[in-house]
Design a protein around this motif. Structure first.
Motif, PDB file in Angstrom:
ATOM      1  N   LEU A   1      56.792  30.933  -7.981  1.00 57.17           N
ATOM      2  CA  LEU A   1      56.059  30.115  -7.000  1.00 57.17           C
ATOM      3  C   LEU A   1      56.041  28.660  -7.408  1.00 57.17           C
ATOM      4  CD1 LEU A   1      54.459  30.944  -4.490  1.00 57.17           C
ATOM      5  CD2 LEU A   1      52.435  30.932  -5.875  1.00 57.17           C
TER       6      LEU A   1
ATOM      7  N   PHE B   1      57.727  41.760  -2.535  1.00 57.26           N
ATOM      8  CA  PHE B   1      56.348  42.167  -2.298  1.00 57.26           C
ATOM      9  C   PHE B   1      56.227  43.667  -2.114  1.00 57.26           C
ATOM     10  CE2 PHE B   1      54.995  37.826  -1.185  1.00 57.26           C
ATOM     11  CZ  PHE B   1      53.825  37.839  -1.898  1.00 57.26           C
TER      12      PHE B   1
ATOM     13  N   ILE C   1      53.660  39.962 -12.784  1.00 56.67           N
ATOM     14  CA  ILE C   1      52.988  39.036 -11.874  1.00 56.67           C
ATOM     15  C   ILE C   1      53.096  37.606 -12.391  1.00 56.67           C
ATOM     16  CG2 ILE C   1      50.787  38.539 -10.761  1.00 56.67           C
ATOM     17  CD1 ILE C   1      50.210  41.447 -10.856  1.00 56.67           C
TER      18      ILE C   1
ATOM     19  N   ALA D   1      56.572  36.329 -11.522  1.00 59.37           N
ATOM     20  CA  ALA D   1      56.668  36.089 -10.083  1.00 59.37           C
ATOM     21  C   ALA D   1      55.913  34.824  -9.698  1.00 59.37           C
ATOM     22  CB  ALA D   1      56.122  37.288  -9.333  1.00 59.37           C
ATOM     23  N   THR D   2      54.776  34.574 -10.340  1.00 61.81           N
ATOM     24  CA  THR D   2      54.004  33.375 -10.022  1.00 61.81           C
ATOM     25  C   THR D   2      54.697  32.125 -10.530  1.00 61.81           C
ATOM     26  OG1 THR D   2      52.154  34.812 -10.410  1.00 61.81           O
ATOM     27  CG2 THR D   2      51.649  32.553  -9.977  1.00 61.81           C
TER      28      THR D   2
ATOM     29  N   SER E   1      58.597  29.986  -3.880  1.00 61.46           N
ATOM     30  CA  SER E   1      58.328  31.270  -3.256  1.00 61.46           C
ATOM     31  C   SER E   1      57.987  32.285  -4.333  1.00 61.46           C
ATOM     32  CB  SER E   1      59.543  31.762  -2.467  1.00 61.46           C
ATOM     33  OG  SER E   1      60.591  32.053  -3.348  1.00 61.46           O
ATOM     34  N   PHE E   2      57.115  33.207  -3.984  1.00 61.63           N
ATOM     35  CA  PHE E   2      56.741  34.284  -4.894  1.00 61.63           C
ATOM     36  C   PHE E   2      57.977  35.156  -5.123  1.00 61.63           C
ATOM     37  CE2 PHE E   2      53.902  37.913  -6.012  1.00 61.63           C
ATOM     38  CZ  PHE E   2      53.176  37.253  -6.963  1.00 61.63           C
ATOM     39  N   PHE E   3      58.212  35.595  -6.358  1.00 59.89           N
ATOM     40  CA  PHE E   3      59.410  36.336  -6.757  1.00 59.89           C
ATOM     41  C   PHE E   3      60.688  35.529  -6.567  1.00 59.89           C
ATOM     42  CE2 PHE E   3      56.889  40.225  -6.581  1.00 59.89           C
ATOM     43  CZ  PHE E   3      57.343  40.850  -7.699  1.00 59.89           C
TER      44      PHE E   3
ATOM     45  N   LEU F   1      45.659  32.814  -8.491  1.00 64.37           N
ATOM     46  CA  LEU F   1      46.456  33.594  -7.535  1.00 64.37           C
ATOM     47  C   LEU F   1      45.765  33.647  -6.179  1.00 64.37           C
ATOM     48  CD1 LEU F   1      47.885  36.810  -9.148  1.00 64.37           C
ATOM     49  CD2 LEU F   1      49.067  35.041  -7.920  1.00 64.37           C
TER      50      LEU F   1
END
Lengths: 80, 275, 107
Positions: free
Chosen positions: B219, B109, B212, B215-216, B224-226, B20
């Motif tokens: 990515l 975020f 998390i 969400a990753t 993109s995150f989330f 991360l």
């Protein structure tokens, strides 16, 4: 009609916030703070924000009151 | 558990945090093709000035007065241009509640930051209060015990309903967690139901880890995150939003478990409980 | 149908008003609790039934709400009265307390 309901809730919330500041007994101030957050949640519901209203009613009126009362149990009840 | 023991879980957690961290540092070293300022709007003063807002308001007025169909101004869907409740498919993130799609998709975020803030505050509370000695409470009476035993399952059910339907109706993870914590508080005061802190810690840590992790994975899949990478369904059904249902459920479990741990610590400390 | 609903809602509003009047008129904590819970329970109950007559498709949900009011309101008044008795609030006129001993001490 909705205007006068707004005015009524505003006056009540101002009174409860003044009580919560000036009360000597801290339990009264915590309970009036919970009344304030309940009135605020009604205002949010009238203003078409039901998400914020639910959060305010669950957190402000229930949880923070309980946490404050637990804190008062640990410390002193009278304000100096 | 001693600190010096080698643990597989600790090792994987460290590896995950390292990956991360590398992802977070990566925009410093490479030129991505993410957000770019358009060259027509290179004069940044023009974007925030009063005249620009006036211009945009004029533009909207012109659009409104021309009696156009608005479907070509809202670029939401690929297949259908208008959103019909219960019929239209394959939206951007099929939530019927707009606030949820802002909170968990466009401003993901922000929710992650709120989770971290709540976690840190409960951490500080438990660290400070677990060293103090605590007073005894009154024994509940028979009527209180029966009433609380009747009411608390319904309160937990309402909390679960609210976080499962967070993308359809108002509510979401945070108020659902608060309602679940209130139910555990009732059961603690009303009928002396002594739940274990270790179970709640298990739920909380795993929920936070999976938030998390999902969400990753966004990515990896979307860049993109989330980001949403699961398929979306029909608007208004339970399985319509892609990732929002799962993440909101995890957020509700995490917040409820955290607040329950905080209340339990405020009630009698962690002394007479297994760690 | 609307006439029956208006009668029920009128009864509910009347009892709620009487309950809130009792909070002002009564001298004692326990008497105030009695007026504020019993009368308000009946008021909320008959208001809910009136609304159910106005809109019959909501009737099941409204019965659930009334059921919850019927369960939670006595528990709340019971715990309030119990807490006020434990902290030592006394009656205004009649000093005899059936929950105490013959000597006037708490059991």
């Amino acid at each position: 009609m909705i205007f006068w309901i707004f005015i009524f809730i505003f006056i009540l919330s101002i009174i409860s916030s003044i009580v919560s500041i000036t009360a000597k007994d801290l339990l009264y101030s915590v309970l009036s703070l919970s009344l304030l957050s309940l009135l605020t949640s009604i205002l949010f519901f009238i203003l078409n924000a039901p998400d914020v209203a639910i959060t305010e009613a669950a957190v402000g009126a229930a949880l923070t009151t309980v946490i404050f009362i637990f804190g008062i149990r640990r410390t002193e009840r009278e304000d100096k | 558990m001693r600190e010096s023991d080698f643990n597989v879980g600790k090792f994987f957690a460290f590896l995950f945090v390292l990956i991360l961290f590398l992802f977070m540092l990566s925009p410093l070293f490479e030129e991505g093709d993410g957000a770019k300022i358009d060259k027509n709007l290179s004069d940044i003063k023009n974007r925030v000035s009063y005249f620009h807002s006036l211009k945009s308001v004029k533009e909207i007025e012109r659009i409104l007065s021309d009696n156009n169909d608005f479907s070509k101004y809202r670029e939401i869907t690929d297949s259908a241009k208008t959103v019909i409740f219960g019929e239209s498919k394959d939206l951007e993130n099929g939530t019927a509640n707009l606030v949820t799609s802002i909170v968990l998709d466009y401003r993901g975020f922000d929710t992650l930051g709120e989770l971290i803030v709540l976690f840190i505050s409960i951490l500080g509370l438990t660290i400070i209060l677990s060293t103090l000695s605590f007073a005894k409470f009154e024994e509940p009476s028979f009527l209180q015990i029966t009433g609380v035993k009747f009411v608390t399952p319904f309160m937990i059910l309402v909390g679960i309903y609210i976080f499962l339907h967070g993308h359809l109706s108002p509510g979401g993870g945070f108020p659902a967690g608060a309602i679940i914590a209130t139910a555990t508080l009732f059961s603690l005061i009303g009928c002396k139901f002594n739940y274990r802190v270790s179970n709640l810690k298990f739920i909380e840590s795993n929920a936070g880890f999976f938030v998390i992790l999902l969400a990753t994975l966004g990515l990896y899949f979307t860049g993109s995150f989330f980001g949403n990478y699961l398929p979306t369904g029909i608007v208004g059904k339970l399985y319509s939003s892609s990732l929002i249902l799962i993440i909101y459920s995890l957020v509700g479990l995490k917040v409820g478990a955290e607040l329950s741990v905080g209340i339990k610590t405020l009630y009698n400390g962690e002394k007479d409980d297994d760690r | 149908m609307i006439f029956i609903a208006i009668i029920f809602i009128f009864i509910g509003v009347l009892f709620s008003f009487l309950g809130s009047l009792g909070i002002l008129r009564m001298k004692d904590t326990y008497n105030r609790l009695q007026t504020s819970t019993k009368a308000t329970t009946l008021g909320a109950f008959s208001t809910i039934i009136g609304v159910g007559f106005l809109n019959p498709s909501w009737f099941f949900k409204l019965i659930l709400i009334a059921f919850f009011i019927l369960i939670t309101s006595p528990i709340a008044s019971h715990s309030l009265a119990r807490a006020s008795h434990k902290t030592g609030i006394k009656l205004e006129e009649n000093q005899f307390d059936a929950l105490n001993n013959e000597n006037g001490e708490k059991k």
